[in-house]
Enzyme design. Structure first.
Site, PDB file in Angstrom:
ATOM      1  N   ASP A  98       0.789  -1.236   0.000  1.00 53.00           N
ATOM      2  CA  ASP A  98       0.000   0.000   0.000  1.00 53.00           C
ATOM      3  C   ASP A  98       0.820   1.284   0.000  1.00 53.00           C
ATOM      4  O   ASP A  98       0.339   2.334   0.383  1.00 53.00           O
ATOM      5  CB  ASP A  98      -0.916   0.001   1.233  1.00 53.00           C
ATOM      6  CG  ASP A  98      -0.133  -0.033   2.548  1.00 53.00           C
ATOM      7  OD1 ASP A  98       1.101   0.030   2.507  1.00 53.00           O
ATOM      8  OD2 ASP A  98      -0.772  -0.125   3.613  1.00 53.00           O
ATOM      9  N   GLU A 120      -0.061  -9.025  -1.323  1.00 55.18           N
ATOM     10  CA  GLU A 120      -0.755  -8.482  -0.144  1.00 55.18           C
ATOM     11  C   GLU A 120      -1.945  -7.618  -0.577  1.00 55.18           C
ATOM     12  O   GLU A 120      -2.093  -6.458  -0.200  1.00 55.18           O
ATOM     13  CB  GLU A 120       0.186  -7.691   0.767  1.00 55.18           C
ATOM     14  CG  GLU A 120      -0.297  -7.625   2.208  1.00 55.18           C
ATOM     15  CD  GLU A 120       0.573  -6.726   3.079  1.00 55.18           C
ATOM     16  OE1 GLU A 120       0.540  -5.508   2.895  1.00 55.18           O
ATOM     17  OE2 GLU A 120       1.280  -7.252   3.957  1.00 55.18           O
ATOM     18  N   GLU A 134      -2.362   5.132   2.598  1.00 57.84           N
ATOM     19  CA  GLU A 134      -2.224   3.719   2.269  1.00 57.84           C
ATOM     20  C   GLU A 134      -3.532   3.053   1.824  1.00 57.84           C
ATOM     21  O   GLU A 134      -3.534   2.210   0.922  1.00 57.84           O
ATOM     22  CB  GLU A 134      -1.624   2.946   3.457  1.00 57.84           C
ATOM     23  CG  GLU A 134      -0.146   3.210   3.695  1.00 57.84           C
ATOM     24  CD  GLU A 134       0.138   4.479   4.480  1.00 57.84           C
ATOM     25  OE1 GLU A 134      -0.834   5.156   4.913  1.00 57.84           O
ATOM     26  OE2 GLU A 134       1.321   4.825   4.656  1.00 57.84           O
ATOM     27  N   HIS A 211       5.013   5.704  13.576  1.00 54.98           N
ATOM     28  CA  HIS A 211       5.407   6.777  12.655  1.00 54.98           C
ATOM     29  C   HIS A 211       4.399   7.069  11.546  1.00 54.98           C
ATOM     30  O   HIS A 211       4.704   7.764  10.595  1.00 54.98           O
ATOM     31  CB  HIS A 211       6.767   6.454  12.038  1.00 54.98           C
ATOM     32  CG  HIS A 211       6.808   5.151  11.293  1.00 54.98           C
ATOM     33  ND1 HIS A 211       7.371   4.023  11.838  1.00 54.98           N
ATOM     34  CD2 HIS A 211       6.351   4.808  10.083  1.00 54.98           C
ATOM     35  CE1 HIS A 211       7.261   3.032  10.971  1.00 54.98           C
ATOM     36  NE2 HIS A 211       6.637   3.482   9.896  1.00 54.98           N
ATOM     37  N   ARG A 213       1.627   8.486   9.063  1.00 48.37           N
ATOM     38  CA  ARG A 213       1.247   9.842   8.705  1.00 48.37           C
ATOM     39  C   ARG A 213       0.035  10.354   9.489  1.00 48.37           C
ATOM     40  O   ARG A 213       0.006  11.496   9.931  1.00 48.37           O
ATOM     41  CB  ARG A 213       0.884   9.878   7.216  1.00 48.37           C
ATOM     42  CG  ARG A 213       1.777  10.735   6.385  1.00 48.37           C
ATOM     43  CD  ARG A 213       1.617  10.368   4.917  1.00 48.37           C
ATOM     44  NE  ARG A 213       2.934  10.019   4.392  1.00 48.37           N
ATOM     45  CZ  ARG A 213       3.744  10.875   3.808  1.00 48.37           C
ATOM     46  NH1 ARG A 213       3.357  12.122   3.629  1.00 48.37           N
ATOM     47  NH2 ARG A 213       4.928  10.501   3.373  1.00 48.37           N
ATOM     48  N   HIS A 244      11.784   5.860  13.603  1.00 48.18           N
ATOM     49  CA  HIS A 244      11.852   6.034  12.147  1.00 48.18           C
ATOM     50  C   HIS A 244      12.738   7.229  11.792  1.00 48.18           C
ATOM     51  O   HIS A 244      12.802   8.197  12.544  1.00 48.18           O
ATOM     52  CB  HIS A 244      10.423   6.257  11.651  1.00 48.18           C
ATOM     53  CG  HIS A 244      10.245   6.132  10.163  1.00 48.18           C
ATOM     54  ND1 HIS A 244      10.733   7.049   9.284  1.00 48.18           N
ATOM     55  CD2 HIS A 244       9.617   5.197   9.424  1.00 48.18           C
ATOM     56  CE1 HIS A 244      10.409   6.684   8.047  1.00 48.18           C
ATOM     57  NE2 HIS A 244       9.728   5.552   8.107  1.00 48.18           N
TER      58      HIS A 244
HETATM   59  C1  UD1 Z   1       6.392   4.952   4.032  1.00 50.87           C
HETATM   60  C2  UD1 Z   1       5.049   4.500   3.453  1.00 50.87           C
HETATM   61  C3  UD1 Z   1       4.251   3.753   4.517  1.00 50.87           C
HETATM   62  C4  UD1 Z   1       5.082   2.650   5.163  1.00 50.87           C
HETATM   63  C5  UD1 Z   1       6.352   3.267   5.720  1.00 50.87           C
HETATM   64  C6  UD1 Z   1       7.246   2.254   6.406  1.00 50.87           C
HETATM   65  C7  UD1 Z   1       3.983   5.925   1.762  1.00 50.87           C
HETATM   66  C8  UD1 Z   1       3.170   7.124   1.514  1.00 50.87           C
HETATM   67  N1  UD1 Z   1       4.271   5.641   3.034  1.00 50.87           N
HETATM   68  O1  UD1 Z   1       6.108   5.950   5.016  1.00 50.87           O
HETATM   69  O2  UD1 Z   1       3.113   3.190   3.914  1.00 50.87           O
HETATM   70  O3  UD1 Z   1       4.351   2.050   6.223  1.00 50.87           O
HETATM   71  O4  UD1 Z   1       7.063   3.853   4.620  1.00 50.87           O
HETATM   72  O5  UD1 Z   1       8.382   2.857   6.956  1.00 50.87           O
HETATM   73  O6  UD1 Z   1       4.368   5.247   0.831  1.00 50.87           O
HETATM   74  N2  UD1 Z   1      13.769   8.665   5.541  1.00 50.87           N
HETATM   75  C9  UD1 Z   1      15.147   8.652   5.550  1.00 50.87           C
HETATM   76  N3  UD1 Z   1      15.786   7.454   5.283  1.00 50.87           N
HETATM   77  C10 UD1 Z   1      15.124   6.306   5.034  1.00 50.87           C
HETATM   78  C11 UD1 Z   1      13.721   6.329   5.041  1.00 50.87           C
HETATM   79  C12 UD1 Z   1      13.060   7.516   5.300  1.00 50.87           C
HETATM   80  O7  UD1 Z   1      15.778   9.652   5.780  1.00 50.87           O
HETATM   81  O8  UD1 Z   1      15.755   5.276   4.805  1.00 50.87           O
HETATM   82  C13 UD1 Z   1      13.049   9.937   5.808  1.00 50.87           C
HETATM   83  C14 UD1 Z   1      13.079  10.927   4.658  1.00 50.87           C
HETATM   84  O9  UD1 Z   1      13.259  12.183   5.189  1.00 50.87           O
HETATM   85  C15 UD1 Z   1      11.672  10.849   4.076  1.00 50.87           C
HETATM   86  C16 UD1 Z   1      10.857  10.513   5.285  1.00 50.87           C
HETATM   87  O10 UD1 Z   1      11.686   9.650   6.061  1.00 50.87           O
HETATM   88  O11 UD1 Z   1      11.281  12.069   3.489  1.00 50.87           O
HETATM   89  C17 UD1 Z   1       9.534   9.884   5.028  1.00 50.87           C
HETATM   90  O12 UD1 Z   1       9.614   8.776   4.150  1.00 50.87           O
HETATM   91  P1  UD1 Z   1       8.314   8.407   3.245  1.00 50.87           P
HETATM   92  O13 UD1 Z   1       8.668   7.249   2.394  1.00 50.87           O
HETATM   93  O14 UD1 Z   1       7.787   9.636   2.579  1.00 50.87           O
HETATM   94  O15 UD1 Z   1       7.204   8.027   4.292  1.00 50.87           O
HETATM   95  P2  UD1 Z   1       7.208   7.003   5.489  1.00 50.87           P
HETATM   96  O16 UD1 Z   1       6.644   7.742   6.630  1.00 50.87           O
HETATM   97  O17 UD1 Z   1       8.505   6.313   5.652  1.00 50.87           O
END
Ligand code: UD1
Length: 387
Positions: A98, A120, A134, A211, A213, A244
């Protein structure tokens, strides 16, 4: 005969964990050419998983930006995949779950009239904004998919209600249980020394992740306030919070919980460390979907820090409880499990509503069937109680 070209596309840590056993299974089939493309919606958190499972992507879109927006992720995925699809011409792409990578991948394939397999598939809360984005990512991906791999009977039923043809749905179990057969080890020694020093026998170790949204802002603030109280009110509790990397989350958690006795704030661990921490802990408190599937397999009670879940099976089985994000409710439910042995015992049975370790095999068999290379009927996943 030509090999069937299957391209697996994923971008975040949870997708990677759940796609990894499937990639390995695809690679083992002689009829299939397996290609991996990562969007790297997550960078560090994705790379940890790729390394653990020894997966080398052929393509890496490397799209992650600091504080990225949903629109930004979606458009970078669409643009990046167009060229790759033109050059590689896969027979089918596989996406998982998702995330925005999932939806972007399915949409990009649809634009090129490439077949889409959704792993899934069919989980629903029926609330457009919970979880956000999601719920809609998963639903829209379902609309674009040609073949659906539902982990459970319940998720298949959701798709049937949306008029998906029954012949296009397979109940496979969740691939995360396949991964856990590889990662969980009773004699495991952590790479992270801080985790080796914790007394899992005499302390009640609570593993926390949060973590989402829809919890950003007030939700995370409340969760941290509740965790503070739980630690203060129970001297035998030790907290391990895997924070996170998203700065929106990280800053709040550190504001509330850093430098506190019996609280360990750790960066996200790799899959093996995470699964083994779960195996050793007393209980789990989380807003994650994946942990709700993993913990029941290990017999660990889960308090879910959300009001809804798209994973009702473990709630029905009594090992997962929805708490929401109200401070008093979270503290009350946690205290009940910490202090009432009977309540703990009832919630800590090991069940497997989400899988039996054979999901990846079923998915590969079904894909071969889809392309006319397998005539055998696929024995679907059925829930069995292991204790
Ligand atoms: C994303 C998914 C969510 C999933 C989650 C698991 C979407 C919209 N959301 O959310 O469904 O449950 O991943 O973790 O697809 N960042 C880093 N390094 C990393 C990973 C993230 O720095 O390795 C930071 C970055 O600043 C990034 C922020 O985390 O902008 C958010 O990452 P993002 O993929 O936008 O959303 P998640 O909250 O991780």
């Amino acid at each position: 005969m030509d090999k069937i070209k299957i391209m697996t596309i994923f971008g975040t840590r949870p997708e990677a964990i759940k796609m990894a056993p499937l990639v390995k299974e695809l690679e083992s089939r002689k009829e299939i050419e397996s290609i991996v493309c990562v969007t790297a919606q997550h960078r560090e958190m994705l790379d940890q998983v790729l390394e653990l499972f020894a997966i080398t992507p052929k393509f890496d879109l490397n799209i992650m930006k600091n504080k990225q927006t949903l629109t930004g992720i979606t458009s970078r995925v669409l643009e990046g995949l167009e060229e790759i699809f033109d050059n590689e011409k896969p027979d089918m792409i596989l996406v998982h779950g998702d995330t925005t990578t999932t939806f972007g991948g399915a949409l990009a394939a649809f634009y090129k009239q490439i077949k889409v397999g959704h792993v899934e598939a069919g989980l629903r809360t029926f609330d457009k904004y919970f979880p956000f984005p999601e719920e809609m990512n998963r639903k829209l991906t379902g609309s674009l998919a040609d073949i659906h791999f539902s982990p459970t009977q319940g998720s298949k039923n959701n798709l049937l209600r949306e008029a998906v043809a029954e012949k296009d749905i397979y109940i496979t179990g969740n691939t995360v249980i396949d991964a856990m057969h590889v990662t969980v080890d009773e004699k495991y020694i952590f790479e992270n020394e801080e985790l080796n020093k914790i007394d899992y026998k005499n302390k009640k170790v609570i593993m926390v992740t949060a973590h989402r949204r829809e919890n950003w802002g007030e939700g995370i603030e409340n969760i941290c306030t509740a965790l503070n109280k739980i630690v203060d009110e129970n001297k035998d509790v030790e907290l391990v919070y895997l924070v996170h990397l998203n700065p929106v989350v990280k800053d709040v958690v550190y504001k509330h919980l850093s430098d506190k006795e019996r609280v360990h704030l750790l960066t996200p661990l790799d899959t093996k460390e995470t699964h083994n921490l779960m195996n050793k802990c007393f209980m789990v408190m989380t807003d994650s979907g994946g942990l709700q599937e993993e913990a029941p397999h290990l017999g660990k009670p889960v308090l879910v820090l959300r009001n809804v879940t798209e994973r009702p099976e473990a709630v029905e089985a009594g090992t997962v409880k929805l708490c929401g994000t109200d401070v008093d409710v979270i503290v009350k439910e946690a205290n009940e499990l910490i202090r009432n042995e009977e309540a703990y015992k009832i919630m800590s049975k090991a069940i497997n509503p989400y899988g039996d370790g054979l999901a990846s095999k079923r998915i590969c068999d079904a894909i071969l069937g889809y392309f006319g290379r397998n005539n055998e009927e696929i024995e679907e996943f059925k829930v069995k109680y292991s204790k």
